[in-house]
Design a protein around this motif. Sequence first.
Motif, PDB file in Angstrom:
ATOM      1  N   GLN A 118       0.822  -1.214   0.000  1.00  0.00           N
ATOM      2  CA  GLN A 118       0.000   0.000   0.000  1.00  0.00           C
ATOM      3  C   GLN A 118       0.855   1.262   0.000  1.00  0.00           C
ATOM      4  N   GLN A 119       2.160   1.084   0.213  1.00  0.00           N
ATOM      5  CA  GLN A 119       3.099   2.206   0.199  1.00  0.00           C
ATOM      6  C   GLN A 119       2.759   3.247   1.251  1.00  0.00           C
ATOM      7  N   LEU A 132      -4.890   0.465   5.262  1.00  0.00           N
ATOM      8  CA  LEU A 132      -5.933   1.269   4.619  1.00  0.00           C
ATOM      9  C   LEU A 132      -7.322   0.696   4.873  1.00  0.00           C
ATOM     10  N   PRO A 178       4.916   1.707  -8.919  1.00  0.00           N
ATOM     11  CA  PRO A 178       5.631   1.835  -7.639  1.00  0.00           C
ATOM     12  C   PRO A 178       6.509   0.627  -7.322  1.00  0.00           C
ATOM     13  N   SER A 223       0.753   5.349  -5.259  1.00  0.00           N
ATOM     14  CA  SER A 223      -0.027   4.468  -4.401  1.00  0.00           C
ATOM     15  C   SER A 223       0.213   4.824  -2.939  1.00  0.00           C
ATOM     16  N   ASN A 224      -0.856   4.788  -2.100  1.00  0.00           N
ATOM     17  CA  ASN A 224      -2.170   4.266  -2.363  1.00  0.00           C
ATOM     18  C   ASN A 224      -3.195   5.152  -1.670  1.00  0.00           C
ATOM     19  N   ASP A 246      -6.567   4.302  -1.253  1.00  0.00           N
ATOM     20  CA  ASP A 246      -7.801   3.569  -0.912  1.00  0.00           C
ATOM     21  C   ASP A 246      -8.031   3.634   0.592  1.00  0.00           C
ATOM     22  N   THR A 247      -8.312   4.821   1.066  1.00  0.00           N
ATOM     23  CA  THR A 247      -8.222   5.139   2.489  1.00  0.00           C
ATOM     24  C   THR A 247      -9.533   4.960   3.238  1.00  0.00           C
ATOM     25  N   PHE A 289      -3.644   9.505   5.894  1.00  0.00           N
ATOM     26  CA  PHE A 289      -3.026   8.936   4.699  1.00  0.00           C
ATOM     27  C   PHE A 289      -2.996   9.935   3.537  1.00  0.00           C
TER      28      PHE A 289
END
Lengths: 341, 429
Positions: A194-195, A225, B164, B290-291, B293-294, B301
């Motif tokens: 997810q970095q 996340l 990435p 990325s990313n 999708d929080t 984030f």
Amino acid sequence: MKADPKAAHVAQEFTHDAPLITCRFDPTGRFIFATAEDRAILRWDLATGQKTVFTAHDSWVGALAFTPDGTTLVSAGYDDQLIWWPATAEKPAPVRKVKAHAGWIRALAVSKDGKQLASGGNDRVVKLWSLADGAPVREFPGHDRDVYSLLFHPSGQFLLSGDLKGQVHQWEIGSGKLARKFEGKDLHSYNGGQQVDFGGVRSLALTPDSKHLLAAGLHKATNPLGAVHEPIALRFEWESGKLLKSHISEDVKQGVLWRIIAHPDGPLIGCSGGGNGGFLLFWAADAEKPFHKFSLGNTAREMDLHPDGLQIATAHYDKKLRLTKLSPKPAAPAAAPAKKA
Amino acid sequence: MNCNYACGSAEHNIHRRQFLGTLAAGTGAVVGGLGWFAQPAFAEQMARQQKRMLVINMHGGLSQLESWDPKPGTATGGPFRAIPTSVPGIHISELLPHTAKQMHHLALVRSLNTKNDDHGKGTYMMLTGRRQMPGQDYPQIGAVVSRALDTSTRSLPGHILITPGGGGGRSADSAYLGPKYASIVLGNGNPPQNTSLPGGLTVAAAAQQDELRRLANNRFLSRRRTAQTDAYTQSYEGAQELMRQREAFDLTKESAKDHERYGTHDFGRHCLMARRLLEKGVTFVQISHSNYDTHNENFNFHFEQLGEFDRPFATLVQDLYDRGMLENTLVVVLSEFGRTPNVNQYYGRDHWGRAWSVCLGGAGIVRGAVIGKTNDKGTEVTEREADAGHLFHTYLKALGLNSKGHFDLGGRQVLMADPAVGPIKELLA
């Protein structure tokens, strides 16, 4: 009366119009203060339930602190500002605004003598202020990432600050020097898929005898996340800096410890919130797993302990402030005898 | 597809339709793009203009509320504030202070309703301009642009993805356009895999080996030539060209100052690589960041991710402008969808395709434009609703292409973009 965690029960609820973020009792124990996603600071009189709203911040408010006498409130916003308020005023208005940081201010702490205020946040700098007049005293730069938590050592010599990477910095207040670091590696992880960096020292506490330092947050972040992580508190020996124990709760698969408090009676109290709901977790000092888990009914986001040591306030996503008592419920009044037909 | 070139092929023969299209154009008739692609004059014109495209894919679903369409002070706005930009009247999230200074080079579409909350379908839709349907496959924008802007002088691949992570290789994203236009992936911004000579093999020895291969290959092709053998030869020749031009992927050739300006983290390096590749003439470059999708701790984030994105992206836009390239380089910052206005119990935001935003700039785009609007809480589009199909047409038009045109594949016409929609005309310069 001694606190009895196993008798914990929600005794009272206060409701607002928006999800709550944090909460603190004032030092006199008369009020409970909370902040909310509508930018408001809320004050409830515990005796009457009367709600007073403080508004001045240009963003959410992440932390609250008081002068020892409870007359002055300082709020820390995600709008760079510290604001001083008359805590007990009927119609409170700011008495001082200080642009204190670049970005979110996440944490506040007040020294034991009530003279100094510490603040920290996303600009990675810890700052010291005069609590009386808001004058800057000293800065402590050196964190690699966001500062999440602060704590004054009762000796008055040290200030502790915890960051996203799980590091706790011990600063010498007088000189501004970094005395040492506690490495809370379990409190941070980097997820390569997810970095993202995730975790952090969400809360700091010292045991009443100051022999142990507690740093709380989350671990086992398999999906940062997606909120898959478990609560954890690390117990360090103050003298040696050695990690003594991890306090965990394996059956809370989705939770983070937003706050940790070492109760004067001995147990460690953690406030966990996440996908599994909200819990108060109680650990004995020498135990890895909690001896009691109390469900709060909704995701909790912060906690505070009343000066009487018997009441815990929790701020919740469902817009409620819950007051949990660590004592048996009062006996229900005896039922009136049934009338004869 | 087996094809005996002796019976006529797309590669070697002038199509009847192409011929008629060219003829018709010559006589002043309107033919709607028939045969335009293969016209040498058109290709040369495109080569002169050096149209290029840069896509930055904010993988996972960037929150429009924390980027291009902030709603501070509302129930859904979250904690971040809005800041003014270099275009009076346009405000974006405070998480993008460097980008805000480049707003006069950029434009926003704040009225996307893609009616989709699924990662895979959203990505497909945003990169192909079509909804994903069983049994159908469409080429991604990179393949389309790479082919439509192909020139005989282009020696580097026309379609490059910088991801990435991952090792690299080739993607299956060109559908019916064939492997020549499929992307080459630079895993973590590294040069294409297997493009250096094996240890112990000298350049001279490799050339001798290749000469032998050519002889054998030509002998085989003289009798058994098919589309597949041509594709193989094309891939091999392409790989050799990559080996010859490996220096194009060597970021150490960029100055230390530029490395510092872009940042030493992965995304900074990838943006610098994108600049280098675009300068070298690569037609299409896509970077993934990325990313986003929080679902959990959206604000933490986004602070972290956009904090990484902001400066290198703004630096790249400024550099493209300073080097005279922005005029001919279409820049698009997209995602598969946006994020819910509602803040969930974990301070997260979930998937949301009903009202979100993208950022564009550069070639063919009206600078400083804001297209469309959402309501006060960001829950619905209230003006100029658009979707991925409209954007796809807009990209092509901005690059000077006829988005209503088609590819001619072995005599079969395949429309470049969804014929049911058209470009966002107000966005086109």
